[in-house]
Motif scaffolding. Structure first.
Motif, PDB file in Angstrom:
ATOM      1  N   ASP A   2     -47.266   1.627  23.469  1.00 47.43           N
ATOM      2  CA  ASP A   2     -47.165   0.339  22.788  1.00 47.43           C
ATOM      3  C   ASP A   2     -45.713  -0.155  22.840  1.00 47.43           C
ATOM      4  N   ASP A   3     -45.534  -1.444  23.135  1.00 47.72           N
ATOM      5  CA  ASP A   3     -44.185  -1.990  23.311  1.00 47.72           C
ATOM      6  C   ASP A   3     -43.325  -1.822  22.064  1.00 47.72           C
ATOM      7  N   ASP A   4     -43.913  -2.010  20.899  1.00 45.53           N
ATOM      8  CA  ASP A   4     -43.137  -1.862  19.662  1.00 45.53           C
ATOM      9  C   ASP A   4     -42.725  -0.410  19.447  1.00 45.53           C
ATOM     10  N   ASN A  19     -48.382   3.743  29.219  1.00 45.17           N
ATOM     11  CA  ASN A  19     -49.249   3.025  28.271  1.00 45.17           C
ATOM     12  C   ASN A  19     -48.770   3.088  26.823  1.00 45.17           C
ATOM     13  N   GLU A  33     -52.702   7.090  26.751  1.00 44.90           N
ATOM     14  CA  GLU A  33     -51.255   7.196  26.526  1.00 44.90           C
ATOM     15  C   GLU A  33     -50.796   8.596  26.944  1.00 44.90           C
TER      16      GLU A  33
END
Length: 503
Positions: free
Chosen positions: A340-342, A338, A312
């Protein structure tokens, strides 16, 4: 009951009247304010600079000093130091600010075309309107194209670009997302020492744990993986290390990290599961032979999917540095990789709270990533101005290193990039003891004496962090060459006088 009420409100008992009336004192006092704010320090605008402003006022009032002017080299404010704006940038911004100028034939057609495109992306065709919270869509697309071209074709998704109020805004926003927990679970963030005080200030305000890793001064301020490992291992006993911050090219140290170093840092972050934050605002400021800027994103993707699909990364750029120097417009961007979508949804929510970055700063960022192209009317002048600015900075970097290294008791690493020098200074023991008697750090004592006797405003190394027993100061290389020569000459004379006095 009055005492109980006072305790619950965080107020001293005596401040609540016995008859239940309103407190006589202030609601907000130094004792009842947010305690983390009191922990914040920002050396580049600290006591030295405040005194420099006072001295300027005293000079303007005709008070006699052993110098005729104050020369400030405390902060990377290029235009304040005389660097000239890029003509094309200011032309387009003028056109955007006052569209009636689009009818003025003195402006080149490519500047008008760029202004029309920016205005068409603004609500009501006005820079006075809010933009989307993540930034103007067309600007983010231009930033993505710029990043992709810079990185040799590595894909850049415009949806991963967030326009920011300078790079500082993006850095603080990412730290807000990262910081959580209490006690041994509190978030720890690894920052380089010496560091830019934005990082220590933000971590103090957020109540995070600052994890210091030391750059290797003897190897031109390079990063050492064994030092990163040492710092991480020690920190795990009292916090939860979650992020690693890197400034490249370096501030305050002016180094440019090589590609192998960046690869090693990425491997370290992957192994230790650390979120990488790459502060790359000086990416155009590279001067030394054999040095080259490598973006963390480019290296990450060239290392293959083992890293590019997992590590990330947030990287940051700005309109404030490089050849632009447009600090006051507060333009910048960050790219996330990278995430996280949330979490990304939460990031978008967080930036929406401040509505949007300044639209003029967004417009300027667009011009930085999409400057005049070959064949356009403004291209030749743009290239001439850009080259002249960077060439002058390269000359001043070399001059600074050469002059300071002629002074016994001062050693200065090559200024490979950025806009700063961070020379090491020897301070005699008598001066160290006198500083202690005044309750000052030795390099603060040194820099304050330098200011009072010569009018030269530098920042003590203790404001950036340094190894125990070593002393430094940070200075910018931004003053015009004639003033930089005066500054360096005065520093040289002062250091010799100071050393003789306390020997």
């Amino acid at each position: 009951m009055a005492g109980l009420t006072a305790a619950r409100c965080g107020l001293p008992k005596e401040s609540v009247a016995e008859n239940g009336a309103s407190p006589r004192g202030k609601v907000l006092t130094i004792d009842t304010m947010n305690p983390t704010v009191k922990m914040v320090e920002y050396a580049v605008r600290g006591p030295i600079v405040q005194r420099a402003v006072e001295l300027e006022k005293e000079l303007s009032e005709g008070r006699k000093k052993p110098f005729q002017e104050v020369i400030k080299a405390n902060i990377g404010d290029a235009h304040a130091m005389g660097q000239q704006p890029i003509t094309f940038f200011r032309q387009v911004l003028a056109l955007c600010s006052y569209p009636e100028l689009l009818n003025d034939n003195t402006f080149p057609e490519d500047a008008k075309s760029r202004a029309r495109r920016i205005l068409q992306s603004c609500g009501g065709n006005s820079m006075g309107s809010y933009s989307a919270s993540q930034g103007i869509d067309s600007v983010r697309q231009d930033v993505a194209r710029y990043v992709q071209q810079r990185d040799g074709g590595v894909y850049c998704d415009p949806d991963n670009i967030y326009l920011t109020t300078g790079a500082s805004d993006g850095i603080v926003t990412m730290l807000k997302l990262l910081v959580c927990g209490e006690g041994l679970a509190r978030t720890g963030v690894m920052i380089s020492i010496p560091q830019y005080p934005l990082y220590s200030a933000a971590l103090a305000e957020l109540g995070a744990v600052q994890i210091n890793y030391y750059l290797n001064e003897e190897a031109c301020w390079s990063m050492d993986i064994s030092e990163l490992q040492r710092a991480l291992n020690e920190a795990r006993g009292h916090c939860n290390p979650r992020a690693l911050c890197v400034i490249n090219p370096g501030n305050p140290t002016g180094q440019v990290q090589n590609r192998k170093c960046i690869e090693d840092v990425i491997r370290f972050a992957a192994k230790e599961r650390l979120f990488l934050m790459a502060d790359e605002v000086y990416q155009d400021n590279v001067y030394a032979d054999g040095c080259q800027f490598h973006s963390f994103k480019k290296v990450l993707f060239e290392m293959g999917p083992e890293y590019s699909n997992t590590v990330e990364l947030a990287s940051f750029h700005s309109t404030s540095k490089c050849y632009m120097g447009e600090c006051g417009f507060r333009g910048g961007y960050m790219e996330i990789i990278n995430m996280d979508d949330d979490v990304k949804a939460q990031l978008t929510k967080l930036v929406s709270v401040r509505l949007c970055p300044p639209v003029p700063g967004q417009a300027l960022m667009d011009l930085v990533v999409n400057p005049p192209q070959p064949g356009e009317a403004s291209y030749d002048k743009f290239i001439k101005e850009r080259t002249a600015t960077l060439s002058a900075l390269a000359d001043k970097a070399k001059l600074t290193e050469e002059v300071l290294n002629t002074v016994p008791g001062i050693s200065c690493n090559p200024v490979q990039g950025a806009m700063y020098s961070f020379p090491r200074i020897s301070i005699p023991e008598k001066a160290v003891n006198e500083a202690a008697g005044k309750g000052q750090q030795p390099d603060m004592f040194y820099c304050m004496r330098l200011l009072e006797e010569t009018g030269i405003c530098l920042v003590p190394g203790s404001g950036f962090g340094q190894k125990d027993g070593t002393y430094h100061f940070r200075m910018t290389i931004l003053p015009p060459t004639d003033k930089l020569k005066i500054l360096l000459s005065k520093v040289k004379e002062f250091h010799q006088r100071f050393t003789k006095q306390y020997s």
